[in-house]
Motif scaffolding. Structure first.
Motif, PDB file in Angstrom:
ATOM      1  N   SER A   1       0.650  -1.061   0.103  1.00 49.36           N
ATOM      2  CA  SER A   1       0.033   0.012  -0.002  1.00 49.36           C
ATOM      3  C   SER A   1       0.757   1.208  -0.023  1.00 49.36           C
ATOM      4  CB  SER A   1      -0.932   0.019   1.123  1.00 49.36           C
ATOM      5  OG  SER A   1      -0.200   0.169   2.320  1.00 49.36           O
ATOM      6  N   GLU A   2       1.965   1.260   0.738  1.00 51.81           N
ATOM      7  CA  GLU A   2       2.935   2.264   0.570  1.00 51.81           C
ATOM      8  C   GLU A   2       3.541   2.517  -0.821  1.00 51.81           C
ATOM      9  OE1 GLU A   2       5.700   1.365   3.566  1.00 51.81           O
ATOM     10  OE2 GLU A   2       4.420   1.973   5.338  1.00 51.81           O
ATOM     11  N   ALA A   3       3.876   1.395  -1.606  1.00 57.23           N
ATOM     12  CA  ALA A   3       4.419   1.603  -2.881  1.00 57.23           C
ATOM     13  C   ALA A   3       3.394   2.005  -3.866  1.00 57.23           C
ATOM     14  CB  ALA A   3       5.171   0.225  -3.062  1.00 57.23           C
ATOM     15  N   ASP A   4       2.197   1.634  -3.382  1.00 52.14           N
ATOM     16  CA  ASP A   4       1.154   1.652  -4.590  1.00 52.14           C
ATOM     17  C   ASP A   4      -0.278   2.457  -3.790  1.00 52.14           C
ATOM     18  OD1 ASP A   4      -0.563   1.555  -6.681  1.00 52.14           O
ATOM     19  OD2 ASP A   4      -0.915  -0.703  -6.548  1.00 52.14           O
ATOM     20  N   PRO A   5       0.071   3.868  -3.449  1.00 48.54           N
ATOM     21  CA  PRO A   5      -1.098   4.422  -2.791  1.00 48.54           C
ATOM     22  C   PRO A   5      -2.219   4.628  -3.488  1.00 48.54           C
ATOM     23  CG  PRO A   5       0.607   6.077  -3.677  1.00 48.54           C
ATOM     24  CD  PRO A   5       1.186   4.661  -4.030  1.00 48.54           C
ATOM     25  N   ILE A   6      -3.222   5.161  -2.846  1.00 51.17           N
ATOM     26  CA  ILE A   6      -4.645   5.441  -3.335  1.00 51.17           C
ATOM     27  C   ILE A   6      -4.563   6.604  -4.015  1.00 51.17           C
ATOM     28  CG2 ILE A   6      -7.186   5.442  -2.966  1.00 51.17           C
ATOM     29  CD1 ILE A   6      -5.712   2.718  -2.723  1.00 51.17           C
ATOM     30  N   VAL A   7      -4.809   6.706  -5.348  1.00 50.51           N
ATOM     31  CA  VAL A   7      -5.094   8.012  -6.314  1.00 50.51           C
ATOM     32  C   VAL A   7      -6.308   8.585  -6.194  1.00 50.51           C
ATOM     33  CG1 VAL A   7      -5.634   6.942  -8.550  1.00 50.51           C
ATOM     34  CG2 VAL A   7      -4.416   8.973  -8.430  1.00 50.51           C
ATOM     35  N   MET A   8      -7.375   7.791  -5.950  1.00 52.24           N
ATOM     36  CA  MET A   8      -8.816   8.231  -5.750  1.00 52.24           C
ATOM     37  C   MET A   8      -9.774   7.235  -5.162  1.00 52.24           C
ATOM     38  SD  MET A   8     -10.197   8.080  -9.761  1.00 52.24           S
ATOM     39  CE  MET A   8      -8.680   8.813 -10.292  1.00 52.24           C
ATOM     40  N   THR A   9     -10.732   7.553  -4.793  1.00 50.85           N
ATOM     41  CA  THR A   9     -12.230   6.642  -4.274  1.00 50.85           C
ATOM     42  C   THR A   9     -13.153   6.919  -5.083  1.00 50.85           C
ATOM     43  OG1 THR A   9     -12.612   8.003  -2.368  1.00 50.85           O
ATOM     44  CG2 THR A   9     -11.039   6.208  -2.244  1.00 50.85           C
ATOM     45  N   VAL A  10     -13.650   6.133  -5.636  1.00 56.47           N
ATOM     46  CA  VAL A  10     -15.131   6.318  -6.532  1.00 56.47           C
ATOM     47  C   VAL A  10     -16.061   5.792  -5.737  1.00 56.47           C
ATOM     48  CG1 VAL A  10     -16.030   6.341  -8.703  1.00 56.47           C
ATOM     49  CG2 VAL A  10     -13.571   6.684  -8.481  1.00 56.47           C
TER      50      VAL A  10
END
Length: 478
Positions: A22-31
């Motif tokens: 999750s640190e290497a692939d963070p959340i860019v948005m929530t839909v």
């Protein structure tokens, strides 16, 4: 699908690994409350904005399109379109295209190639391979005594010529009645036991290279056989590449996969099915390979998007006659023509009387009903009395209409064979009378309107949160 992949991830990846991911692939948005990792957005953005794309988007421009896509998928999931049997079947077929090949390794293919080689070697047997050539004087089935005697006379004559030093290859080309081998100077091709008729095989295998048989009678006629070469089958490595290519052409990978799945189902004592095994493999691949994960997800969501768009936008707009009429009425200026059009038909008939009969047939009908009326009145299943091209024509669309309606000079009109009389019927329009005159354009515009309204409603229903700082790192991180 989202829940099943998540469950698979939790089952196979330790908590510490998930935290690192999750640190290497963070959340860019929530839909709609569903998080979208940066890797998923990057996959979609990069795939749809390659160098060959004409209308490339910046990351910021692409965000809106991506969010709309996600919102529509959420709507499809809410409508439970992913639970229909049609969806499950089509998605499973695509998933299997990606997953099934992973059950087969290079070692599996090599083992299959060895099986083919070993079976071939067994079929060939200890006598090996031969390369015979022959000259055939054929004898027809149920031949008369005279025909049989003539064939024997001819083969004896050929044999005597060969004994006297005639060239076998040249004689085969000129007199052999086996056209396939005659073109090759009599060469049959490499053969093994049980590939030839017994009489021919027995005589051929008795020969050594350079030897020639006396005339041999088989069900096909009289043969003179010349042995060009003999050999044993070469080692496996010599044929390996050709066997592997043969296996690929015969779709051997699919057969191997089927055997493996059958074995795995059997070994599970009924606990597993092929479907469950394929889904497990898809989940395990998705857990470690982002490209596979998003490729499968892309197809899953794409199927949902197509189905819900067809239901709510495309098909709905195309069939909503009232909305089409309303949209045309409110937007007539959009559909003006730069030049007049002819709404009618160009037609060709056999007899002069049918020129007026055609007009009488359609005169009081709606334009859309002309085709069926003409077909019923003039073209039965066995007799075709007229040929018709119906539509809304601009200058240049149809030579006959150009000449007769638009009065174009020197236009060439090709005659229709069997229908010597040409005619036109219809009326000139300066602008469309109603939406049916420009149905395709109005339908496309109405679909766009329906979609704008739908997307607006979806954005009100589902909250969208964009992480602008993470968005800035798209394609700019290690």
């Amino acid at each position: 699908m989202i829940k099943s992949i998540l469950a698979a991830l939790l089952a196979v990846v330790p908590c510490s690994a998930l935290l690192a991911q999750s640190e290497a692939d963070p959340i860019v948005m929530t839909v709609g409350g569903v998080p979208v990792p940066r890797s998923e957005f990057e996959y979609s953005y990069n795939k749809n904005n390659t160098d060959g794309v004409i209308d490339k988007k910046t990351v910021e421009e692409y965000v809106g399109l991506f969010v709309n896509y996600k919102l529509k998928v959420l709507a499809a999931l809410k409508a439970r379109l992913d639970t229909t049997q049609a969806f499950k079947t089509e998605f499973a077929q695509y998933r299997d295209q990606q997953v099934r090949p992973t059950f087969v390794t290079d070692d599996d293919m090599l083992a299959e190639a060895h099986k083919v080689y070993d079976q071939t070697l067994e079929n060939i047997g200890s006598r090996g391979l031969i390369l015979p050539a022959h000259i055939l004087i054929s004898i027809p089935q149920k031949a008369t005594t005279q025909q049989q005697n003539e064939a024997k006379r001819r083969i004896d004559s050929v044999y005597q010529a060969l004994q006297a030093g005639a060239d076998f290859e040249e004689l085969a080309k000129s007199v052999s009645q086996d056209p396939g081998s005659a073109r090759r100077g009599g060469v049959v091709g490499w053969c093994s036991q049980n590939q030839l008729v017994k009489e021919f095989e027995d005589a051929a295998f008795a020969l050594q290279p350079g030897e020639m048989s006396r005339p041999v009678l088989s069900p096909f006629g009289w043969h003179i056989i010349f042995m060009k070469e003999r050999k044993q089958l070469e080692p496996f490595e010599y044929h390996k590449e050709n066997i592997l290519k043969f296996l690929e052409q015969r779709n051997a990978r699919n057969a191997i996969t089927e055997r493996k799945l059958d074995d795995m189902v059997k070994a599970s004592n009924g606990v597993q099915t092929k479907e469950s095994l394929l889904q497990e493999r898809a989940d395990s691949l998705a857990a470690v390979d982002l490209d596979i994960r998003y490729l499968i997800k892309e197809y899953h969501d794409g199927l949902l998007l197509y189905e819900i768009s067809n239901r709510l936008i495309w098909e709905k707009a195309a069939k909503d006659e009232e909305s089409l009429a309303r949209y045309f009425k409110d937007n007539k200026k959009k559909y003006k023509w730069e030049e007049p059009r002819f709404k009618g038909m160009a037609y060709h008939v056999k007899e002069q009387a049918d020129v007026k009969a055609v007009v009488k047939c359609v005169k009081n009908l709606k334009f859309d009903d002309w085709n069926e009326a003409l077909r019923t009145a003039f073209n039965s299943d066995s007799i075709m009395r007229i040929r018709v091209e119906k539509g809304i024509f601009k200058k240049g669309d149809n030579p006959l209409i150009d000449r007769e309606v638009f009065k174009v000079q020197d236009v060439k009109v090709d005659s229709v064979s069997g229908y010597p009389i040409d005619a036109t019927y219809g009326k000139m329009l300066k602008k469309p009378e109603d939406y049916t005159d420009v149905r395709a354009l109005v339908t496309a515009d109405l679909q766009d309107e329906f979609e704008r309204i739908w997307v607006s409603d979806l954005r009100k229903e589902y909250p969208v949160v964009i992480n602008t700082e993470i968005l800035k790192t798209i394609n700019k991180h290690e």
